[in-house]
Design a protein around this motif. Structure first.
Motif, mmCIF file in Angstrom:
data_model
loop_
_atom_site.group_PDB
_atom_site.id
_atom_site.type_symbol
_atom_site.label_atom_id
_atom_site.label_comp_id
_atom_site.label_asym_id
_atom_site.label_seq_id
_atom_site.Cartn_x
_atom_site.Cartn_y
_atom_site.Cartn_z
ATOM 1 N N LEU A 68 -18.177 18.995 16.634
ATOM 2 C CA LEU A 68 -17.693 17.890 15.811
ATOM 3 C C LEU A 68 -18.614 16.684 15.983
ATOM 4 O O LEU A 68 -18.786 16.176 17.091
ATOM 5 N N GLY A 69 -19.216 16.232 14.902
ATOM 6 C CA GLY A 69 -20.103 15.074 15.011
ATOM 7 C C GLY A 69 -20.628 14.641 13.663
ATOM 8 O O GLY A 69 -20.514 15.363 12.660
ATOM 9 N N LEU A 70 -21.203 13.446 13.634
ATOM 10 C CA LEU A 70 -21.757 12.905 12.399
ATOM 11 C C LEU A 70 -23.012 13.658 12.008
ATOM 12 O O LEU A 70 -23.569 14.435 12.789
ATOM 13 N N GLN A 73 -26.855 15.325 13.998
ATOM 14 C CA GLN A 73 -26.661 15.322 15.452
ATOM 15 C C GLN A 73 -26.911 16.705 16.057
ATOM 16 O O GLN A 73 -26.346 17.063 17.088
ATOM 17 N N ALA A 74 -27.752 17.493 15.402
ATOM 18 C CA ALA A 74 -28.230 18.785 15.929
ATOM 19 C C ALA A 74 -27.126 19.821 16.120
ATOM 20 O O ALA A 74 -27.248 20.722 16.953
ATOM 21 N N LYS A 75 -26.052 19.743 15.330
ATOM 22 C CA LYS A 75 -24.958 20.709 15.476
ATOM 23 C C LYS A 75 -25.417 22.131 15.123
ATOM 24 O O LYS A 75 -25.196 23.076 15.877
ATOM 25 N N THR A 76 -26.052 22.256 13.962
ATOM 26 C CA THR A 76 -26.519 23.580 13.550
ATOM 27 C C THR A 76 -27.647 24.061 14.456
ATOM 28 O O THR A 76 -27.753 25.268 14.759
ATOM 29 N N ARG A 77 -28.486 23.144 14.917
ATOM 30 C CA ARG A 77 -29.567 23.515 15.830
ATOM 31 C C ARG A 77 -28.987 24.152 17.100
ATOM 32 O O ARG A 77 -29.510 25.153 17.597
ATOM 33 N N LEU A 78 -27.917 23.572 17.644
ATOM 34 C CA LEU A 78 -27.284 24.131 18.844
ATOM 35 C C LEU A 78 -26.776 25.539 18.578
ATOM 36 O O LEU A 78 -26.954 26.448 19.413
ATOM 37 N N GLY A 245 -11.202 27.717 20.450
ATOM 38 C CA GLY A 245 -11.059 27.475 21.890
ATOM 39 C C GLY A 245 -11.535 26.113 22.355
ATOM 40 O O GLY A 245 -10.836 25.418 23.093
ATOM 41 N N SER A 246 -12.743 25.707 21.953
ATOM 42 C CA SER A 246 -13.312 24.441 22.442
ATOM 43 C C SER A 246 -13.836 23.606 21.282
ATOM 44 O O SER A 246 -14.542 24.122 20.410
ATOM 45 N N GLN A 247 -13.476 22.348 21.285
ATOM 46 C CA GLN A 247 -14.039 21.393 20.323
ATOM 47 C C GLN A 247 -14.943 20.434 21.090
ATOM 48 O O GLN A 247 -14.511 19.776 22.035
ATOM 49 N N ILE A 248 -16.216 20.376 20.682
ATOM 50 C CA ILE A 248 -17.217 19.615 21.435
ATOM 51 C C ILE A 248 -17.772 18.506 20.560
ATOM 52 O O ILE A 248 -18.195 18.751 19.418
ATOM 53 N N LEU A 249 -17.751 17.291 21.088
ATOM 54 C CA LEU A 249 -18.239 16.131 20.339
ATOM 55 C C LEU A 249 -19.724 15.938 20.584
ATOM 56 O O LEU A 249 -20.180 15.882 21.728
ATOM 57 N N THR A 250 -20.489 15.841 19.500
ATOM 58 C CA THR A 250 -21.919 15.543 19.608
ATOM 59 C C THR A 250 -22.137 14.043 19.390
ATOM 60 O O THR A 250 -21.209 13.315 19.054
ATOM 61 N N HIS A 251 -23.362 13.585 19.608
ATOM 62 C CA HIS A 251 -23.639 12.154 19.472
ATOM 63 C C HIS A 251 -25.111 11.942 19.149
ATOM 64 O O HIS A 251 -25.929 12.874 19.232
ATOM 65 N N TYR A 252 -25.454 10.703 18.783
ATOM 66 C CA TYR A 252 -26.844 10.353 18.501
ATOM 67 C C TYR A 252 -27.592 10.080 19.805
ATOM 68 O O TYR A 252 -26.966 9.857 20.851
#
Length: 487
Positions: A68-70, A73-78, A245-252
């Motif tokens: 979960l992030g704006l 913030q590299a969500k798809t990269r992860l 199971g897990s919701q992880i917050l990403t950031h700048y």
């Protein structure tokens, strides 16, 4: 004998191969990397002490994951980096649509062929690079796309009744069995489609037009979502969130240094540009600071985020601006100028969501404000702070520069002037050289003229000089001279 050279079920059994679920596979390989001190998710910067430990814990827990992030913030990269935690090859029954495990088949096709062929059942090997599926959630996605539908052509060709489960055409999710499946922008998926995922995530069966197939798909789900999507375009339905199971917050990026590392890694620069254009370190820092300023700007909707792609495309534009200038001047090499930053405006205007006040100002004006704010923020780190209130007739470190402009009535700096002319103009302002020698004595020779221009722009931001833009460049004056010229 390489394991991928095994071609039959009998050979696979004799090799001692043990099947693992994809979640156990990820967990096992992650354990090995952590124990060996090998970095996971290499190439993703700034998350080493925040996001990556949480992601590792989720993988060790065998959870499906929501990042979960704006934006930017590299969500798809992860998610894509998780491929590196898979085994290099896994076996599957040759011809299986859903990558059936030869030792644990789940489809009718695989069960039938193993029953007929036995240990001679042919097997193939799937490389980890082919075990990643990705779907962007859009309102037009259907259950048939994701899960499957009855195929009347298959029914006709095989002369089967619609009551026979062999007439089913599997969708993306069953075809991604034993793979990582990513759904980007999950809230954009219609609620009824989200509901169709319930049983797959929890019970392991799929339902297609009246067929209820007990098919325990073996999958690692990764979802990505923007927190604003929960209220703007859609939402993740509560029972689906409960099954993740897990919701992880990403950031700048939290520092300029990290932001620079990301930009320099991701920017697609022609090697010729790097040879032609010398970029001072301060210029790279200023570029990153623009994104930091944008995330705090009153003109920009900070809830929508300012993507890291802003800095990446801005760097590409910045070097292209200097390269174009050098080509027009017939120069083989050039040094970046602060005035070249006007070339990054198109990289900014399309990547920020303006609030009402920003719309009133205009995107291009807001972009120029951001550059000014970045200079204003950085200036005290290099030179003495300029106080808002100063005693009359009190001499400051900048008095000689201001008096030079008062005496000389300023100068014009053209965008496309040659390096020789650029250096001659800035070199004529002797107090700039004195100021740099006193406060930045270790400055590299190549950075000197950029720093001189930085001082002038900084004095403009602190209302000690004036700067006017005209079609071919800038005019710098003392602030009173500018006021008088407007009368």
């Amino acid at each position: 004998m390489k394991i991928e050279n095994i071609k039959t079920l009998g050979e696979l059994k004799n090799s001692g191969y043990i099947s693992k679920s994809i979640k156990d596979e990820l967990r096992s390989n992650l354990r090995d990397k952590i124990k060996s001190g090998i970095a996971t998710f290499e190439g993703v910067h700034g998350f080493e002490n925040t996001v990556i430990p949480e992601l590792e814990r989720a993988i060790l827990s065998r959870h499906n994951i929501n990042l979960l992030g704006l934006r930017g913030q590299a969500k798809t990269r992860l998610a894509r980096k998780m491929i590196e935690l898979l085994d290099e090859y896994i076996p599957f029954v040759t011809g299986s649509e859903i990558n059936d495990d030869p030792l644990n088949p789940i489809s009718r096709f695989a069960k039938n062929i193993i029953e007929i062929e036995g240990d001679e059942t042919p097997i193939s090997w799937l490389h980890r690079s082919d075990r990643f599926y990705e779907k962007l959630a859009t309102p037009d996605v259907t259950v048939a796309d994701l899960i499957g539908d009855v195929d009347p052509i298959k029914a006709a060709n095989l002369k089967l009744s619609y009551a026979d489960d062999r007439v089913i055409h599997f969708g993306m999710i069953p075809r991604a069995n034993r793979c990582i499946f990513v759904i980007n922008e999950l809230p954009d998926l219609q609620a009824r489609i989200q509901v169709a995922l319930f049983n797959i995530l929890q019970e392991g069966d799929i339902q297609i037009r009246g067929f209820k197939l007990r098919m325990p798909l073996d999958m690692q789900f990764v979802f990505t979502a923007n927190p604003e999507d929960y209220t703007n375009r859609g939402s993740i339905v509560t029972p689906l969130k409960d099954r993740i199971g897990s919701q992880i917050l990403t950031h700048y990026p939290e520092t300029i240094k990290i932001a620079r590392t990301i930009t320099e890694q991701e920017a697609k620069l022609d090697p010729v540009q790097s040879d032609v254009v010398y970029v001072p370190s301060l210029a790279r820092d200023l570029l990153e600071q623009i994104s930091f300023e944008a995330r705090e700007s009153e003109y920009i909707d900070n809830k929508s985020g300012v993507s890291a792609r802003l800095s990446i495309t801005a760097l590409e534009n910045l070097l292209s601006t200097a390269e174009r200038r050098a080509l027009k001047s017939g120069e083989d090499k050039t040094t970046l100028r602060l005035s070249d930053f006007m070339g990054i405006i198109p990289a900014i205007t399309g990547k920020v969501e303006l609030v009402y006040e920003g719309e009133q100002e205009g995107a291009a004006v807001v972009a120029q404000h951001l550059l000014g704010d970045a200079i204003h923020t950085f200036f005290p780190a290099y030179f003495p702070k300029i106080e808002k209130l100063e005693k009359q007739d009190e001499k400051t470190p900048y008095t000689d520069i201001i008096e030079w402009f008062f005496a000389e009535s300023g100068f014009e700096l053209l965008d496309d002037c040659s390096d020789e002319e650029y250096q001659r103009i800035l070199g004529s302002i002797v107090p700039l050289e004195v100021l740099i020698k006193k406060y930045q004595p270790q400055l590299e020779k190549e950075d000197k003229f950029f720093m001189k221009e930085f001082i002038l722009w900084g004095l403009v931001e602190y209302k000690k000089l004036s700067k006017d833009r005209f079609s071919e460049g800038y005019q710098f004056k003392d602030i009173y001279g500018s006021f008088i010229s407007k009368l």
